[in-house]
Design a protein around this motif. Sequence first.
Motif, mmCIF file in Angstrom:
data_model
loop_
_atom_site.group_PDB
_atom_site.id
_atom_site.type_symbol
_atom_site.label_atom_id
_atom_site.label_comp_id
_atom_site.label_asym_id
_atom_site.label_seq_id
_atom_site.Cartn_x
_atom_site.Cartn_y
_atom_site.Cartn_z
ATOM 1 N N PRO A 1 -73.366 -0.357 26.720
ATOM 2 C CA PRO A 1 -73.714 -1.673 26.193
ATOM 3 C C PRO A 1 -72.613 -2.167 25.265
ATOM 4 C CG PRO A 1 -74.892 0.020 24.998
ATOM 5 C CD PRO A 1 -74.127 0.716 26.084
ATOM 6 N N SER A 2 -72.516 -3.483 25.091
ATOM 7 C CA SER A 2 -71.557 -3.945 24.083
ATOM 8 C C SER A 2 -72.184 -3.702 22.712
ATOM 9 C CB SER A 2 -71.202 -5.415 24.299
ATOM 10 O OG SER A 2 -72.382 -6.157 24.468
ATOM 11 N N LEU A 3 -71.342 -3.422 21.747
ATOM 12 C CA LEU A 3 -71.837 -2.975 20.443
ATOM 13 C C LEU A 3 -72.408 -4.122 19.625
ATOM 14 C CD1 LEU A 3 -68.899 -0.601 19.435
ATOM 15 C CD2 LEU A 3 -71.115 0.036 20.385
ATOM 16 N N ALA B 1 -79.460 14.236 28.789
ATOM 17 C CA ALA B 1 -79.265 13.273 29.873
ATOM 18 C C ALA B 1 -78.462 12.062 29.411
ATOM 19 C CB ALA B 1 -80.621 12.827 30.427
ATOM 20 N N ARG B 2 -78.645 11.670 28.163
ATOM 21 C CA ARG B 2 -77.892 10.509 27.664
ATOM 22 C C ARG B 2 -76.397 10.769 27.662
ATOM 23 N NH1 ARG B 2 -80.260 7.527 22.383
ATOM 24 N NH2 ARG B 2 -78.699 5.919 22.737
ATOM 25 N N PHE B 3 -76.016 12.002 27.309
ATOM 26 C CA PHE B 3 -74.598 12.346 27.299
ATOM 27 C C PHE B 3 -74.075 12.477 28.728
ATOM 28 C CE2 PHE B 3 -75.873 13.304 23.050
ATOM 29 C CZ PHE B 3 -74.750 13.043 22.283
ATOM 30 N N ARG C 1 -82.389 -2.534 14.046
ATOM 31 C CA ARG C 1 -82.651 -1.868 15.320
ATOM 32 C C ARG C 1 -81.798 -2.524 16.406
ATOM 33 N NH1 ARG C 1 -88.621 0.425 16.369
ATOM 34 N NH2 ARG C 1 -88.867 1.525 14.413
ATOM 35 N N ALA C 2 -81.103 -1.692 17.191
ATOM 36 C CA ALA C 2 -80.174 -2.213 18.198
ATOM 37 C C ALA C 2 -80.893 -2.943 19.310
ATOM 38 C CB ALA C 2 -79.345 -1.079 18.775
ATOM 39 N N SER C 3 -82.087 -2.434 19.654
ATOM 40 C CA SER C 3 -82.784 -2.992 20.809
ATOM 41 C C SER C 3 -83.881 -3.957 20.378
ATOM 42 C CB SER C 3 -83.385 -1.848 21.611
ATOM 43 O OG SER C 3 -84.142 -1.031 20.738
ATOM 44 N N THR D 1 -83.952 4.353 12.324
ATOM 45 C CA THR D 1 -84.351 4.789 13.659
ATOM 46 C C THR D 1 -84.169 3.646 14.654
ATOM 47 O OG1 THR D 1 -86.020 6.110 12.565
ATOM 48 C CG2 THR D 1 -86.220 5.883 14.944
ATOM 49 N N GLY D 2 -83.490 3.919 15.748
ATOM 50 C CA GLY D 2 -83.312 2.898 16.770
ATOM 51 C C GLY D 2 -82.142 1.967 16.525
ATOM 52 N N SER D 3 -81.334 2.262 15.493
ATOM 53 C CA SER D 3 -80.226 1.365 15.171
ATOM 54 C C SER D 3 -79.022 1.609 16.066
ATOM 55 C CB SER D 3 -79.825 1.524 13.703
ATOM 56 O OG SER D 3 -79.411 2.849 13.459
ATOM 57 N N GLY D 4 -79.083 2.659 16.885
ATOM 58 C CA GLY D 4 -77.989 2.887 17.827
ATOM 59 C C GLY D 4 -76.903 3.815 17.310
ATOM 60 N N LYS D 5 -77.294 4.817 16.524
ATOM 61 C CA LYS D 5 -76.317 5.815 16.059
ATOM 62 C C LYS D 5 -75.709 6.552 17.246
ATOM 63 C CE LYS D 5 -79.400 7.820 13.373
ATOM 64 N NZ LYS D 5 -80.479 6.832 13.434
ATOM 65 N N THR D 6 -76.568 6.882 18.215
ATOM 66 C CA THR D 6 -76.078 7.643 19.359
ATOM 67 C C THR D 6 -74.982 6.881 20.095
ATOM 68 O OG1 THR D 6 -78.302 8.514 19.529
ATOM 69 C CG2 THR D 6 -76.831 8.985 21.342
ATOM 70 N N GLU D 7 -75.131 5.571 20.184
ATOM 71 C CA GLU D 7 -74.091 4.774 20.851
ATOM 72 C C GLU D 7 -72.761 4.893 20.102
ATOM 73 O OE1 GLU D 7 -74.361 3.400 23.799
ATOM 74 O OE2 GLU D 7 -72.260 2.822 23.662
ATOM 75 N N GLU E 1 -72.900 -4.330 13.596
ATOM 76 C CA GLU E 1 -72.969 -3.174 12.688
ATOM 77 C C GLU E 1 -72.349 -1.938 13.321
ATOM 78 O OE1 GLU E 1 -76.817 -3.562 9.746
ATOM 79 O OE2 GLU E 1 -77.117 -2.652 11.711
ATOM 80 N N GLN E 2 -72.657 -1.728 14.604
ATOM 81 C CA GLN E 2 -72.084 -0.568 15.298
ATOM 82 C C GLN E 2 -70.563 -0.687 15.347
ATOM 83 O OE1 GLN E 2 -74.316 -1.013 18.959
ATOM 84 N NE2 GLN E 2 -75.446 0.886 18.597
ATOM 85 N N ARG E 3 -70.086 -1.879 15.643
ATOM 86 C CA ARG E 3 -68.641 -2.124 15.735
ATOM 87 C C ARG E 3 -67.967 -1.795 14.403
ATOM 88 N NH1 ARG E 3 -64.751 -1.992 18.476
ATOM 89 N NH2 ARG E 3 -66.040 -2.574 20.227
HETATM 90 P P1 ADP Z 1 -80.734 6.002 16.978
HETATM 91 O O1 ADP Z 1 -79.977 7.193 17.497
HETATM 92 O O2 ADP Z 1 -80.047 5.326 15.829
HETATM 93 O O3 ADP Z 1 -82.194 6.224 16.718
HETATM 94 P P2 ADP Z 1 -80.348 5.057 19.635
HETATM 95 O O4 ADP Z 1 -78.897 5.289 19.794
HETATM 96 O O5 ADP Z 1 -81.306 6.000 20.269
HETATM 97 O O6 ADP Z 1 -80.694 4.895 18.104
HETATM 98 O O7 ADP Z 1 -80.642 3.577 20.135
HETATM 99 C C1 ADP Z 1 -81.941 3.044 20.202
HETATM 100 C C2 ADP Z 1 -82.085 2.211 21.458
HETATM 101 O O8 ADP Z 1 -81.213 1.079 21.413
HETATM 102 C C3 ADP Z 1 -81.715 2.967 22.696
HETATM 103 O O9 ADP Z 1 -82.625 2.633 23.705
HETATM 104 C C4 ADP Z 1 -80.326 2.466 23.044
HETATM 105 O O10 ADP Z 1 -80.066 2.538 24.423
HETATM 106 C C5 ADP Z 1 -80.369 1.045 22.547
HETATM 107 N N1 ADP Z 1 -79.047 0.578 22.106
HETATM 108 C C6 ADP Z 1 -78.188 1.200 21.296
HETATM 109 N N2 ADP Z 1 -77.077 0.455 21.087
HETATM 110 C C7 ADP Z 1 -77.262 -0.691 21.786
HETATM 111 C C8 ADP Z 1 -76.477 -1.883 21.966
HETATM 112 N N3 ADP Z 1 -75.294 -2.036 21.369
HETATM 113 N N4 ADP Z 1 -76.991 -2.841 22.754
HETATM 114 C C9 ADP Z 1 -78.194 -2.693 23.348
HETATM 115 N N5 ADP Z 1 -78.971 -1.604 23.218
HETATM 116 C C10 ADP Z 1 -78.532 -0.620 22.442
#
Ligand code: ADP
Length: 728
Positions: A195-197, A260-262, A377-379, A223-229, A200-202
């Motif tokens: 996904p495009s960032l 699976a995400r990795f 939250r990213a989503s 939670t859900g802010s997209g740390k994993t991304e 905040e992620q950028r």
């Molecule tokens: P965290 O690890 O911070 O709890 P995640 O990385 O699991 O958050 O992200 C939460 C959800 O948001 C996931 O479903 C992920 O696919 C989605 N997500 C993360 N970054 C983005 C983004 N830049 N654009 C759209 N969706 C995103």
Amino acid sequence: MPVLRVAVPTPLYSLFDYLPPAGVAAANLQAGIRLSVPFGRRELTGVLVAVVDASDMEVATLKSASAIIDSEPLIGPGLLELCRWACDYYQHPPGEVYPVAFPTLLRKGREHSALAAPGWRLTTRGKGLPEGALARSPKQAQALSLLQQAVAVPASRFAAAGINRAALRALAEKQLAETCDIPAQPAAIDRGPRPSLTPEQRQALDGIRASAGFSCHLLEGVTGSGKTEVYLRLIDDCLNAGRQALVLIPEIGLTPQTVARFRDRFGDGLAVLHSGLGEAQRYSAWEAARSGLAHIVIGTRSAVFTPLARPGLVIVDEEHDASFKQQDGFRYSARDVAVKRAQIDNCPVVLGSATPSLESLHNALGGRYRHHRLQQRASGGMPPRIETLDIRQKTLQAGLSEPLLQAVGDTLHQGGQALLFLNRRGFAPTLQCHDCGWIAGCSHCDARLTLHRRARRLRCHHCGAAAPTPPGCPECHSQQLMSKGLGTEQTEDYLRRHFADWPVYRVDSDSMQGRDAMRELVDEVNRGRPCILLGTQMLAKGHHFPGLALVGIIDMDAMLFSTDFRGEEQAAQLLNQVAGRAGRADTPGRVLLQTHHPDNPALRAMLDQPYHQQALGLLQQRQATGLPPYGQLVLARTDCADAREGEQFLCLLREALEPRLRGKAQLIGPLPAPMQRRAGRYRSQLLLHCQSRPLAREAARELVTAARNLPARGGLKWSLDVDPLDMF
Ligand code: ADP
Ligand code: ZN
Ligand code: ZN
């Protein structure tokens, strides 16, 4: 004369010196190889840590090592240095530290071999055959044509093409083909869609990228802010630079969903290391990491000691999680070791969490770590609503109040799923009045007393104060003093009877035996049918249940009133995590929290403020009391069949230490451990409270020196815990 300094697997506090085995060239004696050495009457597998020079007189009494096992070092200078540092920092016997860098099979002395797959190739005679030969047996002809296309062909290719072993054996009998080992190849890196960032992620990503070499980053994101991304993008950079990434994950966080995400992003070059692996699987994953075949190494705590061919990045996800701390034997913190490792490997380390530990937050606020925050939250998705249920004087059925049961019923009738959370700390024995909520507290400290049931006493584990268990509540004189925690089984039985039309899934370490149990449950729940999940911490992390509409926290007070000084911090982290289970997808989440203390300031702080704000408040309290991260703790424990022996040992230890530690450490104890008797043995402890890390290191060294000089009677065992997490 060269002398070999060897880490031998014993609980003794030293390395052992040996002469080189006869006939081995000096060039083959490099630190990081394994050797077989005589020790007492046994032969043990040790790790060569250094080769030193000694005079002939010094070597006169030394034995020779029996043999070298490896011709080349299996662990490099960086990892050797990390182990050396860990021995010193944790004051732990080297013979129990260095082996952690090896998989069990190699610790037992098995020969090291590179990863290879079984395969077939043509013999010289086979190479002479023309194309299209062996036409009379089609299967053999087909096998031959495959063999003619490559120098060697993996056995799996034949199976995939429908060629059975009989055809290959026939070729072997005709001396046309033979078996061979095919060295494993690094997996190709595919790049999945990304996904495009978010802005905040950028910003966080750019901030982390900006630093070259060793740097430490705290990624604090809700939670859900997209740390994993952000991790995935950093790993991308790392792989592009031809390096390997090490990702540490808490025990319960390492789910198939996470892996699976990795894999979806990067394909197959992943080595996964966790405690559920068999010895052979563990060896393969370790070897893939060591040889550089794997690009990404994901693992739990002990993976921090995995050798890497080309280290380039370290990530610690959910860095606050208690499972990063080893609680017995070699008691290290994988998070802290990870930071040291990144320093030695000169690469960045990222600690990520929605609820960072106060230690890491303190380092970030003080500028030692760089601080990056994700607050959205990213989503999209709404954060859950948290409501308290005042259960004072309410009738409870197996711990459940009427309003909570009502809410569960409503949820099920509306086709939703409910999660009821009962944490393990619910069993921690503190004494409480059911009528007014009074809790036994210490009059000298801001701490709760621990109930010692056998001795019928309440004790403070911070100052040592003790009192007999009162016959009734000192506030309201009620006789309804509760000391028992609830069991999940009891609550489960009740729920099954009360909600007989719906499935109830109990999730704890007893009910989730076997590797696939948890995955099957997650799959079943995510089919979306209404159900009740009842469980402990195992449910709180890593799993995504998009259909969860209600989360009920059965016993918040047990989390709130822990006897541990970290209790409030951990309660806030857990509450955040449990609440985060609700409303992750489109379902708006509702969280109900049962408590006797709806107005408790600590609870109000958790509900009314974001974690970050609350953590700042907790840091102020820690500063006022000098507790970590402002001061440092070192805990000495004894474990003995006789309760008095343990206390006596610690009294002597205290006497020996006091003159040496004057002004450097405050000594607290000896005290019985909060859980004094375990597995038929009695545990006591002596706590050293120091003002700074250098002082704590000095105190730990003094402690080990003093303890080694004391007689340990009656099979007494003592151990040291530097930066203890749990005082139990
Ligand atoms: P965290 O690890 O911070 O709890 P995640 O990385 O699991 O958050 O992200 C939460 C959800 O948001 C996931 O479903 C992920 O696919 C989605 N997500 C993360 N970054 C983005 C983004 N830049 N654009 C759209 N969706 C995103
Ligand atoms: Zn009372
Ligand atoms: Zn006290």
